[in-house]
Design an enzyme around this catalytic site. Structure first.
Site, short mmCIF file in Angstrom:
data_model
loop_
_atom_site.label_atom_id
_atom_site.label_comp_id
_atom_site.label_asym_id
_atom_site.label_seq_id
_atom_site.Cartn_x
_atom_site.Cartn_y
_atom_site.Cartn_z
N LEU A 206 0.85 -1.19 0.00
CA LEU A 206 0.00 0.00 0.00
C LEU A 206 0.89 1.24 0.00
O LEU A 206 1.84 1.32 0.78
CB LEU A 206 -0.90 0.03 1.24
CG LEU A 206 -1.92 -1.10 1.41
CD1 LEU A 206 -2.55 -1.04 2.79
CD2 LEU A 206 -2.98 -1.04 0.32
N HIS A 207 0.58 2.21 -0.86
CA HIS A 207 1.37 3.44 -0.84
C HIS A 207 0.63 4.65 -1.38
O HIS A 207 1.09 5.78 -1.20
CB HIS A 207 2.66 3.26 -1.66
CG HIS A 207 2.43 3.26 -3.14
ND1 HIS A 207 1.95 2.16 -3.81
CD2 HIS A 207 2.60 4.22 -4.07
CE1 HIS A 207 1.86 2.44 -5.10
NE2 HIS A 207 2.23 3.69 -5.28
N ARG A 208 -0.52 4.49 -2.02
CA ARG A 208 -1.18 5.62 -2.67
C ARG A 208 -1.75 6.59 -1.63
O ARG A 208 -2.29 6.18 -0.60
CB ARG A 208 -2.28 5.16 -3.61
CG ARG A 208 -1.73 4.45 -4.83
CD ARG A 208 -2.74 4.27 -5.93
NE ARG A 208 -2.11 3.58 -7.05
CZ ARG A 208 -1.43 4.19 -8.02
NH1 ARG A 208 -1.33 5.51 -8.02
NH2 ARG A 208 -0.87 3.51 -9.00
#
Length: 366
Positions: A206-208
């Site tokens: 996850l990074h957005r």
């Protein structure tokens, strides 16, 4: 005189995509290849390891751009790459994907009269709040040759008025990258190296900003990951940006103390794909993993409202969902099981680099 080709490597997703093409073009007698690393990703875990994994040489040119705002990165890459081209011109510049360096290098080259090809052209999410979508649209509007990974990308470009003779459907080079190191992936033993002893697990990335920047959304995701981990252990490769957001929200400690959640650092491609190939499902908001899981027949739960790779929804194993739907979606996937034998999308066959080299030769020598 051989055609002079610059191959731009800019950020983590780019490195694995340029590798198969670099190796194919390096064997041609009609061109010479110069590998240009813009330095948009400057962390060793997120760039240098990819060069090692894919046997890429030290870049011929390193722009050393580093981090910054979108405008700062784009501007610095344009200035630095323009200077390179003025001192050492190329005949063709090949840009890849949708990062800031993709558009910046394309713009610098086009304005100097150098022809540009875009690898992975025509993908659209229809969401202009995503910086990547702006980069895709802007790049495709100015380049000379557009290499598409799927037929829907051709349709997008034609609808935008791109001439048919500028578009070549070449297939998905991401899968060339996978096949290039498939044996090493199979033998990587990443679980053992990380001290994991899991026979069944999910892989998480996850990074957005839409998922990790808002503390309430991030808290909801963490709560659901903790819930899911009671039924399926999770291996969470924590992006540096995500780690910072988890710490700021006071949520990192929660994950660290959850027995079923195993936090690991970002991995090189081989180690990460070893984990993916052994996973029961993937939970992500990334782009590339939607393609790899479709290729491998592994269920993929993408925490986004849209995807620039809709073929992974219609002909693959991907499904989109909101953060609040995660726990229920995992239960549904576990009930359905794997479907590794489903057909793959057209030209997702690990042979795209050869088709791209043929296309470039045709256009460059015409």
């Amino acid at each position: 005189m051989p055609v002079r080709v610059d191959l731009i490597a800019a950020a983590r997703p780019n490195f694995m995509k340029v590798a198969p093409l670099f190796h194919v073009l390096s064997q041609q007698d009609w061109c010479t290849v110069r590998l240009v690393h813009t330095g948009q990703h400057y962390d060793a875990n997120m760039s240098d390891s990819f060069f090692r994994d894919f046997s890429l040489p030290t870049p011929d040119i390193h722009l050393e751009i580093g981090s910054g705002s979108h405008a700062e990165q784009t501007g610095r890459v344009m200035i630095a790459y323009e200077q390179v081209l003025q001192e050492q011109p190329a005949d063709w510049t090949i840009v890849v994907g949708d990062v800031n360096s993709t558009f910046a290098c394309a713009m610098a080259a086009v304005k100097l009269g150098i022809r540009v090809a875009h690898l992975e052209a025509g993908l659209r999410s229809r969401d202009r709040t995503m910086p990547e979508e702006i980069n895709r649209l802007a790049t495709d509007a100015i380049v000379d040759l557009l290499w598409t990974p799927s037929s829907d990308a051709d349709d997008n470009l034609l609808a935008e008025g791109v001439a048919r003779d500028k578009i070549d459907f070449v297939g998905n080079i991401m899968l060339d990258s996978f096949e290039l190191v498939r044996e090493r992936i199979a033998g990587a033993g990443t679980q053992d190296k990380l001290g994991l002893s899991l026979s069944r697990y999910g892989i998480v990335t996850l990074h957005r900003p839409s998922n990790v920047d808002d503390p309430s959304t991030l808290r909801s995701l963490v709560e659901q990951l903790v819930d899911v981990s009671e039924r399926l252990p999770l291996v969470f490769a924590v992006h540096p940006r995500t780690r910072a957001r988890l710490e700021a929200a006071g949520l990192l400690e929660t994950l660290e103390h959850t027995p079923g959640v195993h936090l690991i650092e970002p991995q090189g491609y081989i180690d990460f794909m070893n984990l993916v190939t052994g996973a029961s499902l993937a939970i992500t908001d990334s782009g590339g993993i939607q393609e790899e899981t479709t290729y491998l027949g592994i269920p993929c739960l993408t925490l986004r409202r849209n995807t620039e790779r809709p073929i992974t929804l219609t002909e693959g194993t991907n499904r989109l969902l909101s953060p609040t739907e995660l726990s229920a979606a995992v239960d549904a996937v576990l009930a359905e099981g794997l479907n590794a034998d489903r057909p793959r999308p057209q030209l997702w066959d690990g042979q795209a680099a050869g088709r791209i080299a043929d296309s470039l030769r045709k256009h460059a020598l015409a």
